[in-house]
Design a protein around this motif. Structure first.
Motif, PDB file in Angstrom:
ATOM      1  N   SER A  60       0.069  10.550   2.302  1.00  0.00           N
ATOM      2  CA  SER A  60      -0.599   9.317   2.730  1.00  0.00           C
ATOM      3  C   SER A  60       0.395   8.172   2.846  1.00  0.00           C
ATOM      4  CB  SER A  60      -1.702   8.948   1.734  1.00  0.00           C
ATOM      5  OG  SER A  60      -2.688   9.942   1.711  1.00  0.00           O
ATOM      6  N   SER A  71       0.827  -1.207   0.000  1.00  0.00           N
ATOM      7  CA  SER A  71       0.000   0.000   0.000  1.00  0.00           C
ATOM      8  C   SER A  71       0.865   1.262   0.000  1.00  0.00           C
ATOM      9  CB  SER A  71      -0.959   0.009   1.186  1.00  0.00           C
ATOM     10  OG  SER A  71      -0.254   0.120   2.403  1.00  0.00           O
ATOM     11  N   THR A  90       3.860   1.544  -1.398  1.00  0.00           N
ATOM     12  CA  THR A  90       4.351   1.636  -2.773  1.00  0.00           C
ATOM     13  C   THR A  90       3.256   2.154  -3.702  1.00  0.00           C
ATOM     14  OG1 THR A  90       5.813  -0.224  -2.321  1.00  0.00           O
ATOM     15  CG2 THR A  90       5.474   0.343  -4.624  1.00  0.00           C
ATOM     16  N   TRP A  91       2.043   1.651  -3.524  1.00  0.00           N
ATOM     17  CA  TRP A  91       0.926   2.079  -4.372  1.00  0.00           C
ATOM     18  C   TRP A  91       0.615   3.560  -4.160  1.00  0.00           C
ATOM     19  CZ3 TRP A  91      -4.014   3.933  -3.455  1.00  0.00           C
ATOM     20  CH2 TRP A  91      -4.874   3.928  -4.545  1.00  0.00           C
ATOM     21  N   LEU A  92       0.659   4.007  -2.920  1.00  0.00           N
ATOM     22  CA  LEU A  92       0.381   5.421  -2.630  1.00  0.00           C
ATOM     23  C   LEU A  92       1.427   6.337  -3.262  1.00  0.00           C
ATOM     24  CD1 LEU A  92      -0.711   5.078   1.092  1.00  0.00           C
ATOM     25  CD2 LEU A  92      -2.164   5.819  -0.805  1.00  0.00           C
ATOM     26  N   TYR A  93       2.702   5.962  -3.175  1.00  0.00           N
ATOM     27  CA  TYR A  93       3.739   6.774  -3.824  1.00  0.00           C
ATOM     28  C   TYR A  93       3.577   6.764  -5.333  1.00  0.00           C
ATOM     29  CZ  TYR A  93       6.753   8.155   0.024  1.00  0.00           C
ATOM     30  OH  TYR A  93       7.261   8.754   1.140  1.00  0.00           O
ATOM     31  N   ALA A  94       3.242   5.610  -5.899  1.00  0.00           N
ATOM     32  CA  ALA A  94       3.082   5.509  -7.357  1.00  0.00           C
ATOM     33  C   ALA A  94       1.908   6.346  -7.852  1.00  0.00           C
ATOM     34  CB  ALA A  94       2.889   4.051  -7.765  1.00  0.00           C
ATOM     35  N   ASN A  95       0.907   6.553  -7.012  1.00  0.00           N
ATOM     36  CA  ASN A  95      -0.263   7.341  -7.387  1.00  0.00           C
ATOM     37  C   ASN A  95      -0.192   8.777  -6.879  1.00  0.00           C
ATOM     38  OD1 ASN A  95      -1.925   5.468  -8.910  1.00  0.00           O
ATOM     39  ND2 ASN A  95      -1.933   4.286  -7.030  1.00  0.00           N
ATOM     40  N   HIS A  96       1.022   9.248  -6.605  1.00  0.00           N
ATOM     41  CA  HIS A  96       1.277  10.653  -6.250  1.00  0.00           C
ATOM     42  C   HIS A  96       0.532  11.085  -4.990  1.00  0.00           C
ATOM     43  CE1 HIS A  96       3.314  10.885 -10.045  1.00  0.00           C
ATOM     44  NE2 HIS A  96       2.230  10.456 -10.656  1.00  0.00           N
ATOM     45  N   MET A  97       0.576  10.246  -3.971  1.00  0.00           N
ATOM     46  CA  MET A  97      -0.002  10.580  -2.667  1.00  0.00           C
ATOM     47  C   MET A  97       1.079  10.421  -1.593  1.00  0.00           C
ATOM     48  SD  MET A  97      -3.804   8.939  -2.879  1.00  0.00           S
ATOM     49  CE  MET A  97      -3.531   7.488  -3.878  1.00  0.00           C
TER      50      MET A  97
END
Length: 123
Positions: free
Chosen positions: A89, A77, A79-86
């Motif tokens: 979070s 999660s 990694t996913w948050l960084y990849a989606n520019h958050m």
């Protein structure tokens, strides 16, 4: 009770490996399971087909959800948050899952060890 005996705190050291194990298990287990399903679109022409559709119990077929399920843990999660520019979070999730618990554990360890240090006889 003897005040200089370090063995009186044996149970605290016995709990220590369990704390490490449960922390590792908590960080690596999935946080949630998700399923992405596309809607089943149907054209209903007339009042009778609309009533029939509203009264049916099987409104979503299993075919629309195939291949779109998964799980996500703490690390995934973040990694996913960084990849989606958050980034905020992601930093919050990293602190709450990977940084905060070890710091809290160190604080508890200091509390466990402090009574033992007080019981050691001074020369």
């Amino acid at each position: 009770a003897e005040t200089g005996n370090l063995s009186q705190f044996w149970w605290q050291w016995l709990i220590l490996p369990f704390c490490f194990g449960f922390y590792a298990m908590g960080v690596t287990r999935p946080l949630y399971h998700y399923s992405i399903c596309s809607p089943d679109v149907q054209w209903l022409n007339g009042q009778s087909p609309i009533q029939q559709f509203q009264n049916s119990s099987n409104k979503q077929t299993s075919e629309s959800c195939m291949g779109h399920t998964g799980t996500m843990g703490f690390v995934e999660s973040i990694t996913w948050l960084y990849a989606n520019h958050m980034p905020f979070s992601a930093m919050l999730a990293a602190y709450r899952s990977l940084i905060g618990p070890p710091l809290e554990f160190c604080a508890l360890l200091a509390i466990f060890v402090k009574p033992m240090a007080e019981t050691i006889p001074k020369p």
